[in-house]
Design a protein around this motif. Structure first.
Motif, PDB file in Angstrom:
ATOM      1  N   THR A  12     -34.251   2.007  76.661  1.00  0.00           N
ATOM      2  CA  THR A  12     -33.599   2.626  77.815  1.00  0.00           C
ATOM      3  C   THR A  12     -32.513   1.685  78.345  1.00  0.00           C
ATOM      4  O   THR A  12     -32.457   0.513  77.969  1.00  0.00           O
ATOM      5  N   LYS A  13     -31.674   2.210  79.226  1.00  0.00           N
ATOM      6  CA  LYS A  13     -30.639   1.383  79.847  1.00  0.00           C
ATOM      7  C   LYS A  13     -31.274   0.241  80.643  1.00  0.00           C
ATOM      8  O   LYS A  13     -30.771  -0.868  80.657  1.00  0.00           O
ATOM      9  N   SER A  14     -32.402   0.523  81.285  1.00  0.00           N
ATOM     10  CA  SER A  14     -33.105  -0.496  82.057  1.00  0.00           C
ATOM     11  C   SER A  14     -33.628  -1.607  81.142  1.00  0.00           C
ATOM     12  O   SER A  14     -33.520  -2.793  81.473  1.00  0.00           O
ATOM     13  N   ASP A  15     -34.205  -1.212  80.003  1.00  0.00           N
ATOM     14  CA  ASP A  15     -34.690  -2.204  79.036  1.00  0.00           C
ATOM     15  C   ASP A  15     -33.541  -3.082  78.553  1.00  0.00           C
ATOM     16  O   ASP A  15     -33.653  -4.307  78.481  1.00  0.00           O
ATOM     17  N   ALA A  16     -32.442  -2.437  78.213  1.00  0.00           N
ATOM     18  CA  ALA A  16     -31.289  -3.181  77.703  1.00  0.00           C
ATOM     19  C   ALA A  16     -30.736  -4.138  78.752  1.00  0.00           C
ATOM     20  O   ALA A  16     -30.368  -5.273  78.444  1.00  0.00           O
ATOM     21  N   ALA A  17     -30.696  -3.703  80.001  1.00  0.00           N
ATOM     22  CA  ALA A  17     -30.197  -4.568  81.073  1.00  0.00           C
ATOM     23  C   ALA A  17     -31.109  -5.780  81.258  1.00  0.00           C
ATOM     24  O   ALA A  17     -30.641  -6.901  81.465  1.00  0.00           O
ATOM     25  N   ARG A  18     -32.417  -5.546  81.169  1.00  0.00           N
ATOM     26  CA  ARG A  18     -33.373  -6.648  81.302  1.00  0.00           C
ATOM     27  C   ARG A  18     -33.206  -7.649  80.157  1.00  0.00           C
ATOM     28  O   ARG A  18     -33.167  -8.863  80.373  1.00  0.00           O
ATOM     29  N   ILE A  19     -33.051  -7.154  78.933  1.00  0.00           N
ATOM     30  CA  ILE A  19     -32.851  -8.027  77.768  1.00  0.00           C
ATOM     31  C   ILE A  19     -31.536  -8.790  77.905  1.00  0.00           C
ATOM     32  O   ILE A  19     -31.463  -9.987  77.642  1.00  0.00           O
ATOM     33  N   GLN A  20     -30.478  -8.089  78.320  1.00  0.00           N
ATOM     34  CA  GLN A  20     -29.166  -8.725  78.477  1.00  0.00           C
ATOM     35  C   GLN A  20     -29.226  -9.826  79.534  1.00  0.00           C
ATOM     36  O   GLN A  20     -28.690 -10.915  79.341  1.00  0.00           O
ATOM     37  N   SER A  21     -29.911  -9.561  80.635  1.00  0.00           N
ATOM     38  CA  SER A  21     -30.018 -10.541  81.710  1.00  0.00           C
ATOM     39  C   SER A  21     -30.743 -11.797  81.232  1.00  0.00           C
ATOM     40  O   SER A  21     -30.303 -12.925  81.478  1.00  0.00           O
ATOM     41  N   GLN A  22     -31.862 -11.602  80.541  1.00  0.00           N
ATOM     42  CA  GLN A  22     -32.620 -12.745  80.020  1.00  0.00           C
ATOM     43  C   GLN A  22     -31.786 -13.520  79.008  1.00  0.00           C
ATOM     44  O   GLN A  22     -31.776 -14.758  79.002  1.00  0.00           O
ATOM     45  N   SER A  23     -31.081 -12.802  78.164  1.00  0.00           N
ATOM     46  CA  SER A  23     -30.251 -13.432  77.145  1.00  0.00           C
ATOM     47  C   SER A  23     -29.126 -14.249  77.789  1.00  0.00           C
ATOM     48  O   SER A  23     -28.812 -15.355  77.346  1.00  0.00           O
ATOM     49  N   THR A  26     -30.648 -17.530  79.261  1.00  0.00           N
ATOM     50  CA  THR A  26     -31.116 -18.531  78.297  1.00  0.00           C
ATOM     51  C   THR A  26     -30.075 -18.906  77.258  1.00  0.00           C
ATOM     52  O   THR A  26     -30.175 -19.973  76.650  1.00  0.00           O
ATOM     53  N   GLY A  27     -29.104 -18.024  77.031  1.00  0.00           N
ATOM     54  CA  GLY A  27     -28.102 -18.283  75.994  1.00  0.00           C
ATOM     55  C   GLY A  27     -28.616 -17.987  74.594  1.00  0.00           C
ATOM     56  O   GLY A  27     -27.954 -18.280  73.611  1.00  0.00           O
ATOM     57  N   HIS A  28     -29.805 -17.397  74.482  1.00  0.00           N
ATOM     58  CA  HIS A  28     -30.393 -17.061  73.188  1.00  0.00           C
ATOM     59  C   HIS A  28     -30.306 -15.563  72.943  1.00  0.00           C
ATOM     60  O   HIS A  28     -30.245 -14.774  73.869  1.00  0.00           O
ATOM     61  N   ASN A  29     -30.336 -15.204  71.672  1.00  0.00           N
ATOM     62  CA  ASN A  29     -30.393 -13.795  71.261  1.00  0.00           C
ATOM     63  C   ASN A  29     -29.220 -12.959  71.767  1.00  0.00           C
ATOM     64  O   ASN A  29     -29.394 -11.789  72.105  1.00  0.00           O
ATOM     65  N   GLN A  30     -28.042 -13.503  71.803  1.00  0.00           N
ATOM     66  CA  GLN A  30     -26.875 -12.744  72.263  1.00  0.00           C
ATOM     67  C   GLN A  30     -26.628 -11.518  71.384  1.00  0.00           C
ATOM     68  O   GLN A  30     -26.291 -10.461  71.892  1.00  0.00           O
ATOM     69  N   ASP A  31     -26.816 -11.665  70.064  1.00  0.00           N
ATOM     70  CA  ASP A  31     -26.581 -10.543  69.167  1.00  0.00           C
ATOM     71  C   ASP A  31     -27.591  -9.418  69.427  1.00  0.00           C
ATOM     72  O   ASP A  31     -27.234  -8.247  69.461  1.00  0.00           O
ATOM     73  N   PHE A  32     -28.853  -9.780  69.626  1.00  0.00           N
ATOM     74  CA  PHE A  32     -29.868  -8.768  69.915  1.00  0.00           C
ATOM     75  C   PHE A  32     -29.560  -8.068  71.232  1.00  0.00           C
ATOM     76  O   PHE A  32     -29.703  -6.850  71.344  1.00  0.00           O
ATOM     77  N   ALA A  33     -29.140  -8.804  72.221  1.00  0.00           N
ATOM     78  CA  ALA A  33     -28.824  -8.210  73.523  1.00  0.00           C
ATOM     79  C   ALA A  33     -27.690  -7.194  73.378  1.00  0.00           C
ATOM     80  O   ALA A  33     -27.736  -6.111  73.970  1.00  0.00           O
ATOM     81  N   ARG A  34     -26.676  -7.520  72.584  1.00  0.00           N
ATOM     82  CA  ARG A  34     -25.571  -6.581  72.347  1.00  0.00           C
ATOM     83  C   ARG A  34     -26.064  -5.324  71.654  1.00  0.00           C
ATOM     84  O   ARG A  34     -25.682  -4.212  72.010  1.00  0.00           O
ATOM     85  N   ARG A  35     -26.918  -5.488  70.641  1.00  0.00           N
ATOM     86  CA  ARG A  35     -27.452  -4.329  69.920  1.00  0.00           C
ATOM     87  C   ARG A  35     -28.328  -3.473  70.829  1.00  0.00           C
ATOM     88  O   ARG A  35     -28.292  -2.239  70.758  1.00  0.00           O
ATOM     89  N   ALA A  36     -29.131  -4.108  71.676  1.00  0.00           N
ATOM     90  CA  ALA A  36     -29.984  -3.363  72.598  1.00  0.00           C
ATOM     91  C   ALA A  36     -29.140  -2.531  73.555  1.00  0.00           C
ATOM     92  O   ALA A  36     -29.444  -1.358  73.817  1.00  0.00           O
ATOM     93  N   GLN A  37     -28.078  -3.102  74.078  1.00  0.00           N
ATOM     94  CA  GLN A  37     -27.202  -2.379  75.008  1.00  0.00           C
ATOM     95  C   GLN A  37     -26.529  -1.208  74.304  1.00  0.00           C
ATOM     96  O   GLN A  37     -26.451  -0.105  74.840  1.00  0.00           O
TER      97      GLN A  37
END
Length: 60
Positions: A12-23, A26-37
């Motif tokens: 969901t958009k909420s899940d993606a926003a949460r992942i993006q915020s954490q990413s 921390t500076g980790h998983n930037q590629d995953f955060a982009r894919r999630a969004q």
């Protein structure tokens, strides 16, 4: 990897926003955060497509 999600809950958009915020913090998983969004954006668009303007009929 297939396009159809195998089990779990849809992204969901909420899940993606949460992942993006954490990413971002921390500076980790930037590629995953982009894919999630991107996935959440596509799902939201598929569930609620933007209204299309009415088609104009050709005048004779």
């Amino acid at each position: 990897m297939t396009k159809k999600q195998q089990g779990g809950s849809p992204m969901t958009k909420s899940d993606a926003a949460r992942i993006q915020s954490q990413s971002d913090r921390t500076g980790h998983n930037q590629d995953f955060a982009r894919r999630a969004q991107s996935t959440a954006d596509r799902r939201a668009q598929a569930e609620h497509p933007a209204p299309q303007p009415p088609k104009k009929h050709a005048q004779r």
